[in-house]
Design a protein around this motif. Sequence first.
Motif, short mmCIF file in Angstrom:
data_model
loop_
_atom_site.label_atom_id
_atom_site.label_comp_id
_atom_site.label_asym_id
_atom_site.label_seq_id
_atom_site.Cartn_x
_atom_site.Cartn_y
_atom_site.Cartn_z
N PHE A 1 0.87 -1.17 0.00
CA PHE A 1 0.00 0.00 0.00
C PHE A 1 0.91 1.22 0.00
N CYS A 2 0.51 2.26 -0.75
CA CYS A 2 1.37 3.42 -0.85
C CYS A 2 0.61 4.66 -1.30
N TYR A 3 1.25 5.80 -1.11
CA TYR A 3 0.86 7.05 -1.75
C TYR A 3 1.76 7.20 -2.96
N ILE A 4 1.22 7.57 -4.09
CA ILE A 4 2.05 7.79 -5.28
C ILE A 4 2.33 9.28 -5.36
N ASN A 5 3.61 9.63 -5.26
CA ASN A 5 4.00 11.04 -5.31
C ASN A 5 4.04 11.57 -6.73
N ARG A 6 4.52 10.74 -7.64
CA ARG A 6 4.56 11.16 -9.04
C ARG A 6 4.78 9.97 -9.95
N LEU A 7 4.42 10.17 -11.20
CA LEU A 7 4.64 9.20 -12.26
C LEU A 7 5.41 9.94 -13.35
N TYR A 8 6.50 9.37 -13.81
CA TYR A 8 7.31 10.06 -14.81
C TYR A 8 7.94 9.06 -15.76
N ILE B 1 7.18 5.12 -11.03
CA ILE B 1 6.41 5.80 -10.01
C ILE B 1 7.30 5.99 -8.79
N GLU B 2 7.10 7.11 -8.13
CA GLU B 2 7.78 7.39 -6.87
C GLU B 2 6.73 7.28 -5.79
N SER C 1 11.22 8.22 -0.10
CA SER C 1 10.38 7.65 -1.15
C SER C 1 11.14 6.57 -1.90
N LEU C 2 10.39 5.65 -2.50
CA LEU C 2 10.97 4.58 -3.30
C LEU C 2 10.55 4.76 -4.76
N LYS C 3 11.36 4.24 -5.66
CA LYS C 3 11.07 4.35 -7.09
C LYS C 3 10.93 2.94 -7.66
N PHE C 4 9.85 2.73 -8.46
CA PHE C 4 9.62 1.45 -9.11
C PHE C 4 9.30 1.68 -10.58
N GLN C 5 9.78 0.77 -11.42
CA GLN C 5 9.48 0.84 -12.84
C GLN C 5 8.18 0.10 -13.13
N LEU C 6 7.36 0.69 -14.01
CA LEU C 6 6.12 0.05 -14.41
C LEU C 6 6.39 -0.96 -15.51
N ASP C 7 5.73 -2.09 -15.41
CA ASP C 7 5.76 -3.07 -16.49
C ASP C 7 5.08 -2.46 -17.71
N LYS C 8 5.50 -2.85 -18.90
CA LYS C 8 4.89 -2.30 -20.12
C LYS C 8 3.40 -2.57 -20.19
N LYS D 1 -4.85 10.01 -2.05
CA LYS D 1 -5.29 8.69 -2.49
C LYS D 1 -4.26 7.62 -2.16
N VAL D 2 -4.75 6.49 -1.69
CA VAL D 2 -3.88 5.36 -1.38
C VAL D 2 -4.05 4.33 -2.50
N PHE D 3 -2.94 3.73 -2.90
CA PHE D 3 -2.95 2.75 -3.97
C PHE D 3 -2.33 1.45 -3.49
N GLU D 4 -2.80 0.36 -4.07
CA GLU D 4 -2.16 -0.95 -3.90
C GLU D 4 -1.30 -1.14 -5.13
N ILE D 5 -0.03 -1.49 -4.93
CA ILE D 5 0.82 -1.80 -6.08
C ILE D 5 1.26 -3.25 -5.94
#
Length: 165
Positions: free
Chosen positions: A37-44, A52-53, A102-109, A145-149
């Motif tokens: 569970f997380c807050y998404i700070n930004r998508l870039y 996503i951060e 904050s942590l950074k994760f790459q989105l799958d295509k 907003k809270v998101f599940e990743i």
Amino acid sequence: MKLKTILISFLLFFLPCCKKSDNNQTITENKSVQKYFCYINRLYETDSANFIEVDLVNLLTGDSAISASKNFGDAEFEINDNGDTIWFLPNDYYMMNVRIDSLKFQLDKNCKMDVWISDQSTNYQVTQKSLSAPEIFKKYIDSTKVFEIYLSENYVTTIKEFWTP
């Protein structure tokens, strides 16, 4: 001193959520999938890859949620007719930010992205909507907003907005 001990105990108890745990892990096609569970700070986008951060949070329910929220002064209470204090949380859950950085994760295509929207044409009924592109999803990112990743092999495969009334 007692408050420090309680706070340190809670931090030690909740900090391991950043590691693999049986509660947040399922096996799909021999691939480990982790849920956070997380807050998404930004998508870039960087070098044609989307990232996503996030700030991870611990989502607590039941007695552990009430206990943690009482320690941070966030629980509500009522006194019943017998004079007993009944502690509760308005939405029956409590979220705690478990990391300072904050942590950074790459989105799958093929990352699947689901959000909750209110359709004004149907008396504002809330429905879940799947989004097809990160550019569209970016419009739904909000600091409240809270998101599940869901992570598999270090890629975010699914993002779902956590429903909060």
